[in-house]
Design an enzyme around this catalytic site. Structure first.
Site, PDB file in Angstrom:
ATOM      1  CB  SER A 103      -0.905   0.010   1.237  1.00  0.00           C
ATOM      2  OG  SER A 103      -1.802   1.108   1.182  1.00  0.00           O
ATOM      3  CD  GLU A 104      -1.348   4.000  -2.939  1.00  0.00           C
ATOM      4  OE1 GLU A 104      -2.296   4.609  -3.456  1.00  0.00           O
ATOM      5  OE2 GLU A 104      -1.235   2.764  -2.964  1.00  0.00           O
ATOM      6  CG  ASN A 105      -0.896   3.661   3.640  1.00  0.00           C
ATOM      7  OD1 ASN A 105      -0.956   2.724   2.850  1.00  0.00           O
ATOM      8  ND2 ASN A 105      -1.315   3.561   4.880  1.00  0.00           N
TER       9      ASN A 105
ATOM     10  CB  SER B  52       5.619   3.770  -0.078  1.00  0.00           C
ATOM     11  OG  SER B  52       4.562   3.116  -0.748  1.00  0.00           O
TER      12      SER B  52
END
Length: 218
Positions: free
Chosen positions: A46-48, A88
């Site tokens: 997940s990009e967070n 990320s």
């Protein structure tokens, strides 16, 4: 006889291979993790800043500090790691994510995608979609084939602001699986009980229909 959101996710899960690093967008894509085969190893990113996402938590077991990019509470698998957004997006821009699965408002026959903004409506931000569609080795879009008014969302040209240009490879809708080629959409599979004629009528963009189009198998 169109597919449910869960069935769309189930069909997309068949495209996830052993050893893949996969980014899941919000909405239907988050359901894909529920249908990945148990005998393969897949890392969900997940990009967070999470690598190793697990299933959604049971009611009462949520941790508000452990969320995905869509602000949904998640669980993590053994060996999962957390990191900052810069790390990320280095993963994403460095092409270390094998497969991106995301939703869309519109897709064009050229593989353009519009999924981040509707003019005049409030939007939180573009999120990571622009980086993801520019960097992923393969992109699958999960979406409804038509809007609530019955108009096609698979178009000749997108009418909404673009997220990416000529970047989408495969679309799985509630009616069909389609590949995107230099010659437009190619119909690969149809939902059980859905006719080729229904799919043709629901697709505005250029659509190539092979002589035999099999039904999806679940």
């Amino acid at each position: 006889m169109s597919l449910t959101k869960e069935q769309i996710a189930q069909r997309i899960a068949k495209e996830v291979k052993d050893g893949f690093y996969v980014n899941l967008g919000i909405g239907i894509p988050t359901l894909v993790a529920n249908y990945v085969r148990d005998d393969i190893a897949v890392e969900f990113q997940s990009e967070n800043g999470v690598l190793g996402m697990g299933p959604f938590p049971l009611e009462g077991e949520e941790d508000a500090d452990v969320i995905n990019a869509g602000k949904q509470t998640i669980t993590t698998l053994p060996g999962a790691s957390f990191f900052d957004s810069a790390t990320s997006f280095s993963m994403i821009r460095g092409k270390h994510v094998h497969l991106t699965i995301l939703g869309a408002m519109e897709i064009s026959e050229d593989g353009d995608i519009a999924n981040w903004k509707i003019p005049g409506k409030m939007v939180k931000g573009m999120g990571g979609a622009m980086d993801l569609v520019a960097s992923a080795e393969h992109i699958i879009v999960a979406m409804m084939h038509t809007n609530r008014a019955g108009a096609s969302k698979l178009l000749k040209k997108c009418s909404l602001p673009l997220t990416g240009v000529k970047c989408i490879h495969t679309v799985v809708t509630d009616l069909a699986v389609l590949d995107i080629t230099p010659n437009g959409f190619v119909l690969k599979e149809r939902a059980p009980g859905v006719s080729v004629e229904e799919i043709v009528a629901a697709t505005e963009g250029k659509l190539t229909v092979p002589e035999h189009v099999p039904e999806m198998i679940f």
